[in-house]
Design a protein around this motif. Structure first.
Motif, PDB file in Angstrom:
ATOM      1  N   GLU A 137      -6.711  -0.676  -4.847  1.00 22.36           N
ATOM      2  CA  GLU A 137      -7.247   0.644  -5.145  1.00 22.36           C
ATOM      3  C   GLU A 137      -8.737   0.690  -4.870  1.00 22.36           C
ATOM      4  O   GLU A 137      -9.470  -0.224  -5.216  1.00 22.36           O
ATOM      5  CB  GLU A 137      -6.925   1.012  -6.586  1.00 22.36           C
ATOM      6  CG  GLU A 137      -5.477   1.477  -6.652  1.00 22.36           C
ATOM      7  CD  GLU A 137      -4.926   1.558  -8.048  1.00 22.36           C
ATOM      8  OE1 GLU A 137      -5.515   0.933  -8.938  1.00 22.36           O
ATOM      9  OE2 GLU A 137      -3.908   2.242  -8.230  1.00 22.36           O
ATOM     10  N   GLN A 138      -9.150   1.765  -4.257  1.00 16.86           N
ATOM     11  CA  GLN A 138     -10.512   1.814  -3.750  1.00 16.86           C
ATOM     12  C   GLN A 138     -11.405   2.621  -4.669  1.00 16.86           C
ATOM     13  O   GLN A 138     -11.315   3.841  -4.748  1.00 16.86           O
ATOM     14  CB  GLN A 138     -10.483   2.371  -2.330  1.00 16.86           C
ATOM     15  CG  GLN A 138      -9.616   1.468  -1.423  1.00 16.86           C
ATOM     16  CD  GLN A 138      -9.703   1.817   0.021  1.00 16.86           C
ATOM     17  OE1 GLN A 138      -9.687   2.985   0.399  1.00 16.86           O
ATOM     18  NE2 GLN A 138      -9.789   0.793   0.861  1.00 16.86           N
ATOM     19  N   ALA A 139     -12.291   1.910  -5.360  1.00 18.94           N
ATOM     20  CA  ALA A 139     -13.200   2.560  -6.300  1.00 18.94           C
ATOM     21  C   ALA A 139     -14.059   3.585  -5.577  1.00 18.94           C
ATOM     22  O   ALA A 139     -14.448   3.391  -4.427  1.00 18.94           O
ATOM     23  CB  ALA A 139     -14.084   1.505  -6.966  1.00 18.94           C
ATOM     24  N   ASN A 140     -14.316   4.666  -6.250  1.00 20.34           N
ATOM     25  CA  ASN A 140     -15.212   5.688  -5.708  1.00 20.34           C
ATOM     26  C   ASN A 140     -15.754   6.457  -6.888  1.00 20.34           C
ATOM     27  O   ASN A 140     -15.071   6.664  -7.879  1.00 20.34           O
ATOM     28  CB  ASN A 140     -14.468   6.589  -4.728  1.00 20.34           C
ATOM     29  CG  ASN A 140     -13.344   7.352  -5.382  1.00 20.34           C
ATOM     30  OD1 ASN A 140     -13.515   8.494  -5.790  1.00 20.34           O
ATOM     31  ND2 ASN A 140     -12.166   6.715  -5.531  1.00 20.34           N
ATOM     32  N   THR A 141     -16.998   6.878  -6.787  1.00 16.73           N
ATOM     33  CA  THR A 141     -17.618   7.484  -7.962  1.00 16.73           C
ATOM     34  C   THR A 141     -18.760   8.411  -7.594  1.00 16.73           C
ATOM     35  O   THR A 141     -19.475   8.177  -6.624  1.00 16.73           O
ATOM     36  CB  THR A 141     -18.139   6.375  -8.916  1.00 16.73           C
ATOM     37  OG1 THR A 141     -18.524   6.977 -10.158  1.00 16.73           O
ATOM     38  CG2 THR A 141     -19.341   5.632  -8.344  1.00 16.73           C
ATOM     39  N   PHE A 142     -18.868   9.478  -8.357  1.00 17.48           N
ATOM     40  CA  PHE A 142     -20.113  10.240  -8.385  1.00 17.48           C
ATOM     41  C   PHE A 142     -21.053   9.507  -9.327  1.00 17.48           C
ATOM     42  O   PHE A 142     -20.629   8.956 -10.356  1.00 17.48           O
ATOM     43  CB  PHE A 142     -19.870  11.660  -8.913  1.00 17.48           C
ATOM     44  CG  PHE A 142     -19.017  12.505  -8.015  1.00 17.48           C
ATOM     45  CD1 PHE A 142     -19.557  13.083  -6.878  1.00 17.48           C
ATOM     46  CD2 PHE A 142     -17.679  12.732  -8.309  1.00 17.48           C
ATOM     47  CE1 PHE A 142     -18.768  13.871  -6.042  1.00 17.48           C
ATOM     48  CE2 PHE A 142     -16.892  13.520  -7.492  1.00 17.48           C
ATOM     49  CZ  PHE A 142     -17.434  14.093  -6.353  1.00 17.48           C
ATOM     50  N   ARG A 143     -22.322   9.493  -9.015  1.00 25.12           N
ATOM     51  CA  ARG A 143     -23.277   8.778  -9.833  1.00 25.12           C
ATOM     52  C   ARG A 143     -24.688   9.241  -9.492  1.00 25.12           C
ATOM     53  O   ARG A 143     -24.867  10.149  -8.677  1.00 25.12           O
ATOM     54  CB  ARG A 143     -23.169   7.277  -9.561  1.00 25.12           C
ATOM     55  CG  ARG A 143     -23.412   6.938  -8.100  1.00 25.12           C
ATOM     56  CD  ARG A 143     -23.468   5.453  -7.840  1.00 25.12           C
ATOM     57  NE  ARG A 143     -24.625   4.897  -8.493  1.00 25.12           N
ATOM     58  CZ  ARG A 143     -25.275   3.822  -8.092  1.00 25.12           C
ATOM     59  NH1 ARG A 143     -24.857   3.161  -7.012  1.00 25.12           N
ATOM     60  NH2 ARG A 143     -26.341   3.383  -8.711  1.00 25.12           N
TER      61      ARG A 143
END
Lengths: 327, 327, 327
Positions: free
Chosen positions: C36-42
């Motif tokens: 699973e490929q982590a992705n984030t607004f930050r």
């Protein structure tokens, strides 16, 4: 500086600007409990920030919460901060941290709430209330229709998203007649860290009616599925344990006796588990009080909160007294 | 922006205003200890805030401490923040967080102290130095009499009151002649969390005498009863264990050799337990140094602190060097 | 407000001034990992501060970092804060907290970096990147020679020096011809707490070449001796375990296709232990992306980071997307 939500950014300014804004809410609270009755001077909120335009269509908003009673540590931290590109009145796109566009109560700026506390249901179920993400807003106060849709981490401020899914949140309001607005909110997401399977769905319905000097507003929120107690809800609220399905509502009436003096009454209930009869966590609350506006910068707010437990009664009423100065 | 205490708010402004103010105090300290001698660049204080009037009689003050060496975590936090309603020169009422109105040394703004450190007795016994509460101030620098009375949590910043009792603190100063001011301070409270029985009483006496270019000032503080080491005293000071009765005093002389150069000498003692003879905690300190005012915004301060242990001598003198810029 | 380093302070202003400045960098990151490929607004950075002159030769700089992803706790904290006395263009003396004057990459202001991330070698080996101390700067952008020397704690922000030794850091740049600048950096210090014996020595070499619309720049850093992982390196970077000798370098090319659109490519390597062959920690990275400057206040930055493991390949590429607004 009235705006806490991206979509309501002031759009009449042109050229680079920098406005300082904020407000402080010192408070004195008294709790009518059995035995010794806690009472304290404290702060509700203490916020300071800057906002402005850096180009015709680009604006920014940068705001710190400094109240020791909000946030994890008590120190000052970044609360709402976003960049907005206003392509059009119908497409204002923001990136950063902001409140989830869900519910009238949540999206009302924290300095403009008619009572000191938000409704329990909004504080408990719209969690996280603030989050990182991207959103699009359309409409302004002159339009019948307003909408907002946001794609957000679903994990709240201060942390990166800890699952790979994003949450989608949206709200639409519509003025049926000039003084009656109705609205609906929706949220679908994956609230649990390191979990991309268990989802959560929330719905909200709302209305606001202004009839001369009388304001009537109400909301109902229904929420089901997974949840994560570590995602902060309303400002400083303590999370309540939730069942599979939960709901709550409030109805509020305020009346402008004079331009400055506005009595207000609110009835609300919150059911953290609709599948349990006589749930100990079920609560009702009646709030009575008033707002006194010295001018548009200075407000006194006194609220008596009668907490009503239908199953096992507890003495836990409270009297909250707040003075707010905006700058 | 000179004011850190509510009562000294500038009262000549009218109309909504917002002033940014602050100061930084980078410092280099050298400790003359046995063995390896610690020395460090650091900050004393680093403060920024806004203040202003929002209406003829309403003003606000909002200030953050950002020095990593003050406060519990090292991050920026809300220090003084209050709303003031000035009914009259003799009734300026403030609500929020502010310094307890006790002692000349404590109520002198932190950027105007004649020595880098406050007196040990003020830092140790006026604890908490800052607190949440409500207070009333009367008088200004032109009046012979000035007074202040405050009702405060007694628990300090960052926390709610954790007992049901409030503390009362007050100070009166009187100009006997134009250049000689005397004053007295009083505090009565319940310092211990979850304890509404054990009380604490403090008294203070002070004088300040300006004779041409010479400034003489002194204070004595006596304190007895319960105490709580967790209530923060002076900026970054380490709490000393106290006995049932404790006291201390200082006397300070400063002389304006020129408009810019002001040598200063201070003698002080602090006895954390007056009932013990030859108490190891008893300390005396001689501070010699000078202030050099480049202008009213820029000040150099160099202080040599000779710590004198009368019972068992320890090498613990210190040289403190500070530059302060105000904005 | 362009300046993050003392020596580059704007020197054309006279009289007391107070400028508010800052920038926010909301970001969306996607990681191309196995599973699973982590992705984030930050946020990357979110900074606000004030600067100004208080007298002809005295200026101040006061800046907070409020991004929750930089610093130890996620709250707002004091980052760069210093007082500068400008005796002369060749002697600008600063006291306070500021970046160590080492390396072109480190001393480039954080809002002006051609790629979203600094080079790995600068983030890992120039640790602490920010520190308390005193420094002297000479030269400006019109001079061929520029230099900086600083005496600093060597322990980083937020703490006092915990050994008795200070670190010395310096950098010299020289314009060989108008568009070609070369430079060298040096650092000698005692990085370990409570240890006055184990030292560390670092060297850096750099060049920057502007040829029409093409910018070429490169750096090499070599570092040996003791180190302390607790001294924070670059903004939010995770410290890598180091051997006795370590080194790294990068070379970067950027080309102004138009005034607004600037593609950029960077190759870099970092070797945390030059004495080990086929070291698992050895890494190479290729960054490709572009900057799009809407105007001088608004910048879009998209970078693809191809991390190349020469020993055991791992899927760990990343796509970083950032919008920056300066105010």
């Amino acid at each position: 500086c009235e705006a806490e939500l991206p979509g309501s950014a002031n759009d009449s300014v042109s050229g680079p600007t920098i406005n300082i804004f904020g407000y402080i809410q010192p408070q004195y609270d008294y709790f009518f409990t059995d035995g010794e009755q806690a009472n304290t001077f404290r702060f509700k909120r203490a916020r300071i920030g800057v906002s402005g335009k850096v180009l015709n269509k680009f604006s920014y908003y940068f705001m710190l919460e400094t109240s020791p009673f909000i946030g994890s540590s008590g120190d000052a931290y970044l609360m709402d901060a976003f960049i907005t590109y206003e392509a059009d009145n119908w497409a204002k796109i923001s990136l950063g941290s902001f409140k989830q566009p869900f519910s009238l109560d949540v999206t009302t700026p924290c300095h403009s709430l008619p009572t000191i506390e938000r409704s329990i249901v909004a504080d408990q179920l719209v969690a996280p209330q603030r989050d990182f993400g991207v959103g699009i807003w359309g409409g302004n106060k002159f339009n019948r229709l307003n909408y907002a849709v946001a794609l957000m981490n679903g994990r709240g401020l201060g942390v990166k998203d800890d699952n790979v899914k994003k949450d989608i949140i949206g709200r639409v309001t519509y003025k049926v007649i000039r003084n009656l607005s109705i609205g609906a909110s929706f949220r679908y997401g994956y609230p649990i860290p390191n979990n991309n399977d268990d989802d959560r769905t929330s719905f909200g319905g709302e209305f606001a009616f202004e009839f001369g000097k009388l304001l009537l507003q109400g909301e109902y929120i229904y929420d089901e599925g997974a949840y994560f107690a570590g995602a902060a809800g309303g400002c400083g609220s303590t999370p309540i344990a939730l069942g599979e399905e939960r709901e709550g509502a409030y109805i509020l009436a305020a009346y402008d006796v004079t331009e400055k003096f506005q009595p207000v009454v609110k009835y609300e209930y919150f059911d953290p588990d609709v599948n349990i009869k006589d749930n100990l966590g079920y609560s009702e609350r009646m709030t009575v009080g008033f707002n006194y506006f010295v001018n548009n910068k200075v407000r006194f707010q006194i609220n008596y909160l009668a907490n009503i437990e239908t199953v096992a009664s507890v003495n836990n009423d409270a009297l909250l007294t707040q003075v707010q100065v905006k700058f």
